[in-house]
Design an enzyme around this catalytic site. Structure first.
Site: not given
Ligand code: TPP
Ligand code: MG
Length: 769
Positions: A490, A557
């Protein structure tokens, strides 16, 4: 001389390039127009060698002079020793970067320059491969090298390794120089680097006949001829072949220690100190000059004398310039306080204030602000012209001074994101409804067609067209440079975006799920979000970060952590569209602007049906504007993202018990409601509840603060303003985990009901005890 300025209190902190000079001269020789540097605080010699920094500039950096004309590196916003060049004209448009030598703006975080370096280098590759765009201001067929510098100790950082790996995979023209002085402040190499030798342990990255990789060079930092060869060689390899190069520059020193915060005698033994004295690159360079007969001892002595004189004069001039305006302002302020004192019953106090100010021989802005603002306290209730003159002085002074420290958080120019005019989505009469992801996909198709310099990349972004198929089929259409898969990394995905945006491309960096953006948080908050601010508008990186979040289940999540983001990413826009039409409209708006933004798509919205607009790629969702999605009279409910769908459902249920709620979609979290529309709703309903799925005190508290304090909503409230949030922990998994972690329909219903019960218990009797 710089160190002395700190010791005498003129400067707060100093960090210098001594001990690392010689390799920087070699690097400067190989550096060409159009190239970019992404380095750190040791690189003053490189900057000076290219004429990008003068000794006087350096002293202004130490003093933190706010005038950018005098302190060109950051107008006093950064510590000295952080360098940049100007990429932008004063109206925010691009200069021709191919005609100048470029340095991206430094940040203090060690290795923080690395992710951006990757993108700066990748831009050359994109410009070489993609012919369909106008690259005239940015590239000559991709022949530019991105030059990185990093200290040996900072190679311990994850960012370094992630960047090195990605650079090898991408095969981009970057040359990474490691200035190795065997220390990181006081900590010697044995604590930093396996085998105490960074190039040895990097050797697995060396290219060979079968594999692409790096060219790795090792060279001693005092050996000028070897350095020149290494840098010329590296420049050719990177520039022509687009192969990345690592140059490990060993045997450097750090005379006097890391910075003004301490001497190196505290942590280096006598043997090391003696070695550093004997092997300092300047000393050995001088010996080499003499041995080679390039100059004589007396010529060098004369040169040194002159250099010292120049630096001393630069220092004096810079300090005089730093003081100049303050001294003039002090003079007028002293006079005004004197006049006000002469008529005031508080004459004695004011005279003391004046005399204290007179005694400050070298006034800084703070001295002027404190004295002038305090003086007004002694003039309370007086209505003389003298008092008024002081009031005016204070107002003018603050109006003029505050922007020196606070301007350019966002663009002051015409195409600021909040200035882009909204264009409504149009619909035909077919009433065709499609999955949300189809709207996104077809809108992206339009954007990539319209903007040849736009590109998107991320994990699973390319071949399969992202995990939710919002880019389905686009790689086949636009090629694998523009619609690209990346490794799972990322931080360097964001770095690719920052670097390419700095070189005129329009990257969209995809972070697969919001919860994983934290891996990239440093590059976002330290580098991207501060860029326009720390350069006072001299560089921009209009990077769009695309991610998906909200209302999912499980600790990693759920995609709910909005509070952390809005606080760390001031300087970016944070947009939380409730459906894919709004999301597509935000992308369209952002592409017309040139500012960085984070768009959080709603993860459970890709398969929900929405009417398909006919003007894809054209309609623009306004930034900073809320939308009332249901009118009502009894209470104002403000929310955003997927939670809104629950709020809308609850609003219907509330009607059954006679409560008519107004629902407002915040849409844009940064900035929030710049037209101040929410307070107009509160004026009507007199009650306010902010609902989100973030932790208590997170984004909902920020929104409440905006409405109650900034919009002065408190004036219109008949009930306590409240927030309804998730639990304080991350969200548990599964349907039940979601229900008991985040605000659910019953929570919202009961919360609204309780507010109306409190106001009117007769009509709204207790729901439960
Ligand atoms: C992320 C981060 N951690 C810690 C620091 C504090 N710090 C500044 S410089 C430095 C040492 C860096 O050493 P090295 O990379 O070898 O560079 P050198 O100063 O020796 O040239 C440290 C720990 C920082 N600026 N950023
Ligand atoms: Mg070091």
């Amino acid at each position: 001389m710089g160190r002395k300025e700190v010791l005498t209190g003129k400067a707060k902190f100093g960090i210098f390039g001594d001990g690392k000079e010689l390799p920087q001269l070699a690097m400067a020789r190989a550096f060409k127009n159009g190239d970019f540097r992404s380095g750190y605080y040791r690189d003053q010699t490189f900057m000076m060698a290219l004429g990008l920094l003068k000794p006087k500039d350096f002293f202004h950096g130490l003093y933190a002079t706010t005038d950018m004309e005098k302190e060109p590196m950051s107008g006093g916003r950064q510590m000295g020793g952080h360098f940049l060049t100007y990429s932008l004209n004063s109206d925010g448009t691009w200069k021709d970067l191919t005609q100048q030598k470029n340095s991206s703006s430094d940040i203090s975080c060690t290795a923080g320059q690395m992710p951006r370096l990757l993108g700066l280098a990748q831009a050359s590759k994109v410009y070489r491969e993609e012919k369909g765009m106008d690259s005239s201001k940015f590239s000559d067929a991709g022949n530019e090298v991105a030059w990185g510098t990093i200290g040996n100790a900072s190679t311990s950082e994850g960012m370094f390794w992630e960047t090195i790996n990605a650079g090898g995979v991408l095969q981009v023209p970057m040359v990474v120089s490691i200035w190795d002085d065997e220390y990181g402040i006081s900590v010697p190499a044995k604590h930093h680097t396996t085998k105490e030798d960074i190039s040895k342990i990097l050797s697995g990255f060396q290219r060979d006949e079968e594999h692409e990789g790096y060219e790795i060079l090792k060279v001693q930092g005092w050996d000028y001829t070897a350095l020149m060869h290494a840098y010329e060689n590296a420049s050719d390899i990177a520039r022509q072949e687009h192969v990345p190069v690592i140059i490990h520059v060993t045997q450097l020193t750090q005379p006097q220690g890391h910075s003004t915060s301490g001497s190196h005698e505290r942590y280096k033994d006598d043997k090391r100190l003696e070695w550093e004295r004997d092997n300092d690159c300047n000393k050995r360079f001088k010996e080499w000059i003499l041995e080679s007969g390039i100059a004589t001892t007396s010529e060098l002595a004369e040169m040194e004398k002159q250099v010292k004189r120049t630096v001393r004069e630069s220092k004096k001039e810079a300090w005089a310039e730093f003081l100049q305006e303050n001294v003039a302002a002090k003079k007028s302020l002293v006079q005004l306080i004197h006049l006000a004192a002469s008529k005031s019953p508080n004459k004695n106090f004011l005279t003391k204030l004046k005399n204290d100010l007179i005694a400050v021989e070298e006034p800084i802005l703070k001295d002027l602000a404190v004295a002038s603002r305090k003086s007004l306290r002694y003039l309370l209730g007086e209505s003389s012209a003298e008092r008024q003159a002081l009031v005016d002085w204070v107002q003018n002074f603050l109006t003029k001074t505050q922007p020196e420290f606070s301007s350019h958080l966002y663009s002051p120019n015409e195409n600021r994101a909040t200035n882009i005019s909204p264009i409504a989505p149009l619909f035909d009469h077919s009433g065709e409804k499609v999955d949300g992801r189809v709207i996104l996909r077809d809108n992206f198709d339009n954007l990539f067609n319209k903007y040849p310099n736009a590109l998107i990349f991320g994990e699973d972004t390319g071949a399969i067209g992202d995990v939710n198929q919002g880019l389905e089929g686009l790689q086949e259409k636009y090629g694998s440079t523009r619609i690209a898969d990346t490794g799972i990394r990322e931080t360097t995905i964001i770095g690719q975006g920052i670097g390419m945006a700095l070189r005129g491309l329009r990257p969209i960096a995809e972070i697969q799920y919001l919860d994983y953006i934290f891996y990239a948080m440093s590059s976002l908050t330290d580098d991207l979000a501060t860029l326009l601010y720390r350069t006072k508008g001299k560089q921009k990186a209009p990077l769009i970060v695309r991610t998906r979040g909200h209302r999912l289940e499980g600790i990693w999540h759920s995609g709910s952590e909005m509070g952390g983001l809005i606080h760390l990413l001031r300087g970016m826009y944070i947009l939380a569209p409730r459906n894919m039409t709004q999301a597509a409209g935000f992308y369209n708006t952002l592409m017309k602007s040139d500012e960085p933004a984070l768009v959080i798509e709603s993860l459970n919205g890709y398969r929900l049906k929405e009417p398909k607009p006919t003007n894809l790629g054209e309609f623009c969702t306004p930034i900073g504007v809320v939308e009332t999605i249901k009118e009502g009279t009894d209470i104002t409910l403000v929310s955003y993202g997927s939670t809104l769908r629950i709020v809308e459902q609850v609003a219907k249920e509330l009607l059954e018990v006679g409560i008519d709620a107004e629902i407002i979609d915040a849409q844009t979290l940064l900035p929030f409601d710049i037209k101040q529309d929410v307070v107009k709703s509160v004026q009507k309903t007199n009650r306010l509840l902010v609902i989100d799925e973030d932790v208590p005190g997170g984004c909902s508290a920020y929104i409440l603060n905006e409405i109650v304090e900034k919009q002065q909503g408190y004036k219109y409230l008949d009930s306590a303003p409240q927030t309804l949030t998730a639990q304080a922990h991350r969200a548990a998994y599964g349907t039940d985990g979601d229900y008991f972690s985040k605000p659910n329909a019953e929570d919202i219903f009961e919360k609204v009901y309780s507010i109306l019960h409190e106001a009117n218990p007769q009509d709204y009797p207790k729901l439960r005890e």
